[in-house]
Design an enzyme around this catalytic site. Structure first.
Site, PDB file in Angstrom:
ATOM      1  N   ARG A   1      -4.632   4.961  -1.007  1.00  0.00           N
ATOM      2  CA  ARG A   1      -5.954   4.322  -1.042  1.00  0.00           C
ATOM      3  C   ARG A   1      -7.090   5.343  -1.016  1.00  0.00           C
ATOM      4  O   ARG A   1      -8.159   5.091  -1.583  1.00  0.00           O
ATOM      5  CB  ARG A   1      -6.092   3.345   0.137  1.00  0.00           C
ATOM      6  CG  ARG A   1      -7.347   2.444   0.083  1.00  0.00           C
ATOM      7  CD  ARG A   1      -7.287   1.398   1.187  1.00  0.00           C
ATOM      8  NE  ARG A   1      -8.381   0.429   1.101  1.00  0.00           N
ATOM      9  CZ  ARG A   1      -9.401   0.370   1.956  1.00  0.00           C
ATOM     10  NH1 ARG A   1      -9.460   1.233   2.971  1.00  0.00           N
ATOM     11  NH2 ARG A   1     -10.343  -0.537   1.811  1.00  0.00           N
TER      12      ARG A   1
ATOM     13  N   ILE B   1     -14.738  -1.603  -2.253  1.00  0.00           N
ATOM     14  CA  ILE B   1     -13.304  -1.838  -2.211  1.00  0.00           C
ATOM     15  C   ILE B   1     -13.055  -2.781  -1.039  1.00  0.00           C
ATOM     16  O   ILE B   1     -13.592  -2.577   0.050  1.00  0.00           O
ATOM     17  CB  ILE B   1     -12.515  -0.523  -2.051  1.00  0.00           C
ATOM     18  CG1 ILE B   1     -11.006  -0.776  -2.075  1.00  0.00           C
ATOM     19  CG2 ILE B   1     -12.930   0.243  -0.829  1.00  0.00           C
ATOM     20  CD1 ILE B   1     -10.172   0.502  -2.074  1.00  0.00           C
ATOM     21  N   SER B   2     -12.290  -3.829  -1.251  1.00  0.00           N
ATOM     22  CA  SER B   2     -12.081  -4.838  -0.216  1.00  0.00           C
ATOM     23  C   SER B   2     -11.272  -4.271   0.953  1.00  0.00           C
ATOM     24  O   SER B   2     -10.545  -3.278   0.827  1.00  0.00           O
ATOM     25  CB  SER B   2     -11.344  -6.050  -0.792  1.00  0.00           C
ATOM     26  OG  SER B   2     -12.133  -6.742  -1.719  1.00  0.00           O
ATOM     27  N   HIS B   3     -11.377  -4.967   2.113  1.00  0.00           N
ATOM     28  CA  HIS B   3     -10.510  -4.653   3.242  1.00  0.00           C
ATOM     29  C   HIS B   3      -9.047  -4.722   2.789  1.00  0.00           C
ATOM     30  O   HIS B   3      -8.676  -5.631   2.045  1.00  0.00           O
ATOM     31  CB  HIS B   3     -10.710  -5.676   4.365  1.00  0.00           C
ATOM     32  CG  HIS B   3     -12.033  -5.620   5.033  1.00  0.00           C
ATOM     33  ND1 HIS B   3     -13.208  -6.031   4.429  1.00  0.00           N
ATOM     34  CD2 HIS B   3     -12.381  -5.221   6.290  1.00  0.00           C
ATOM     35  CE1 HIS B   3     -14.210  -5.881   5.278  1.00  0.00           C
ATOM     36  NE2 HIS B   3     -13.740  -5.387   6.400  1.00  0.00           N
TER      37      HIS B   3
END
Length: 220
Positions: A40, A70-72
């Protein structure tokens, strides 16, 4: 260019993230396995790398440029788990963003069509995912319209908050296909899961509150 490597330290950080997501209720081992493999930290936008690299495996969102995030990891894992993606499923992703969700779908074995309305993100994620070995078909365009020429899809995932359910997306689902989409115009949205029962009928389930950037119509 900053030196970006994927080290044993990052692997250890991913293992801790997987354990955290499991504790928060993610049970699909395919999803957890994908989260555990994907670097990530390499999805952080260049100008934000120094500020966020140490937080890359925390369960937080962070900016990726162009007023997007960027999402959790929990959100990515939750949406993917609820779709019950199987190897070989044809999946439409609305909102490529930085490409992290795309990578998760690829690791599970999906055949991915991904559409992004922001040209810079489209170009950047397409290049990055190719370098990392993640393959998908990328499109620059209006997510509200989907990709009718490539429909129907087994699954559709929307990664931005929509003020309403795009009817075009519902019509691009296969029978028994699933659409997961956050709906709402405020700071938070309600996650909704639709399942196509037949040509005209859909079931709908609300899955709680989440926070996404807004889904906008492409004007390019």
């Amino acid at each position: 260019m900053l030196n970006r490597e994927d080290t044993y330290r990052h692997l250890g950080m991913r293992k801790k993230l997987v354990a955290e997501l499991r504790a928060k209720g993610i049970q699909d081992e395919k999803v957890l396995g994908a989260i555990g493999k994907i670097p990530r930290h390499l999805f952080i936008e260049e100008s934000q790398f120094t500020a966020f690299v140490e937080k890359a495996y925390s369960d937080i969102a962070f900016p990726i440029g162009n007023d997007q995030t960027i999402s959790h990891p929990f959100t990515v894992a939750f949406q993917t788990q609820m779709l019950e993606v199987n190897r070989g499923d044809v999946v439409l992703e609305i909102g490529t963003g930085c490409g992290y969700q795309t990578a998760v779908l690829y690791e599970i074995g999906a055949k991915i069509f991904s559409i992004e309305r922001i040209r810079a993100l489209h170009d950047r994620s397409k290049t990055l995912l190719s370098k990392l070995g993640y393959r998908a078909r990328f499109f620059h365009g209006d997510g509200y319209k989907g990709l009718p020429l490539h429909a129907p899809f087994d699954k559709i995932v929307v990664t931005a908050g929509a003020p309403l359910v795009p009817k075009d997306l519902l019509q691009q689902l296969k029978i028994n296909g699933k659409l997961i989409i956050p709906i709402g115009e405020g700071k938070t949205q309600i996650m909704n899961l639709f399942i196509r029962k037949n040509e005209t009928q859909f079931s709908r389930q609300e899955l709680g509150s989440f926070r996404f950037v807004p889904m906008l119509i492409n004007k390019a």
